[in-house]
Enzyme design. Structure first.
Site, PDB file in Angstrom:
ATOM      1  N   ASP A 128     -11.635   1.110  10.557  1.00 34.56           N
ATOM      2  CA  ASP A 128     -12.249   1.160   9.225  1.00 34.56           C
ATOM      3  C   ASP A 128     -12.817  -0.195   8.807  1.00 34.56           C
ATOM      4  OD1 ASP A 128     -13.055   2.529   6.953  1.00 34.56           O
ATOM      5  OD2 ASP A 128     -11.179   2.175   5.881  1.00 34.56           O
TER       6      ASP A 128
ATOM      7  N   LYS B 274       0.869  -1.174   0.000  1.00 31.43           N
ATOM      8  CA  LYS B 274       0.000   0.000   0.000  1.00 31.43           C
ATOM      9  C   LYS B 274       0.904   1.220   0.000  1.00 31.43           C
ATOM     10  CE  LYS B 274      -4.153   1.908   1.981  1.00 31.43           C
ATOM     11  NZ  LYS B 274      -5.367   1.550   2.710  1.00 31.43           N
TER      12      LYS B 274
END
Length: 237
Positions: free
Chosen positions: A116, A19
């Site tokens: 999240d 990422k």
């Protein structure tokens, strides 16, 4: 900007996920400091070992781009599974929910808040094993990306309000309870194909949840009382 994880080969030929986040180059000292904090968080996350969470491997910084290296998860997200096949039957829903809770409980035991939880961040391996991704350093990632302001909340990767707890929307703090709310929203998503209040515009849903007025929707008929009670309890103000 922040990119979704993509596949990459390590020096040993191992397939890993990466990422990447672009730092704000206008303030190099601040960016370096934030990267140092992120490194520390990832070092802590590297110590976590559990069947239902993705493993962190490390970070690197090159030309204002931060790379976070993680275990590669073959398979797709629960969100992509729902998109392809529709809502899950309750027996499958229960199996996945159990594993999600095992992963969340382990994170909370180690004082890590996911922040999240949603179908996009729950991966399903071909073997039926659930893995939670994108936890712990989500807030640090948003700090690193200095170009994002609070007004960009809804546009950001972590800004979808349908899974957000009231205290998160009202900015009174993340915590274990806010993760539990998001678990309830994710179970609702798996059961119906969409999160609670998905029929509402994002801003309307944001204000509805934040105002804490009116009840959250229950699972539709056809689901057991146990499943309905579970979602109702997790989505309690």
């Amino acid at each position: 900007m922040c990119t979704f994880p993509h596949a990459h080969f390590s020096n040993r030929g191992q397939l890993i996920a990466v990422k990447q986040v672009s730092l704000d180059s206008s303030d190099p000292d601040a960016a370096k400091k934030e990267y140092s904090h992120l490194q520390g968080e990832v070092e802590l996350l590297k110590t976590l070992r559990h069947a239902n969470i993705v493993g962190f491997l490390g970070t690197s910084l090159f030309q204002h781009v931060v790379s976070i290296f993680m275990e590669y998860i073959p398979g797709g997200s629960i969100a992509s599974i729902l998109h392809r096949f529709g809502p899950l039957p309750e027996r499958v829903l229960a199996l996945y929910t159990h594993q999600i809770l095992e992963g969340v409980a382990y994170l909370h035991l180690n004082r890590v808040i996911h922040r999240d939880l949603k179908g996009n961040n729950v991966m399903l391996m071909p073997t039926g094993v659930i893995k939670l991704i994108d936890f712990g350093c989500a807030r640090r990632l948003s700090c690193l990306n200095h170009t994002a302001s609070s007004s960009d909340l809804l546009k950001s990767v972590h800004g979808t309000p349908y899974w957000m707890a009231p205290e998160v929307i009202n900015e009174t703090g993340y915590g274990r309870k806010s993760d539990i709310w998001s678990v309830g929203c994710t179970v609702f998503e798996m059961a119906t194909g969409r999160p609670p209040l998905a029929h509402m515009d994002k801003m309307v849903a944001l204000f509805y949840i934040g105002a804490q007025r009116g009840s959250m929707p229950s699972l539709p008929n056809g689901f057991s009382d146990h499943a309905k009670d579970f979602v109702n309890i997790t989505l309690t103000w």
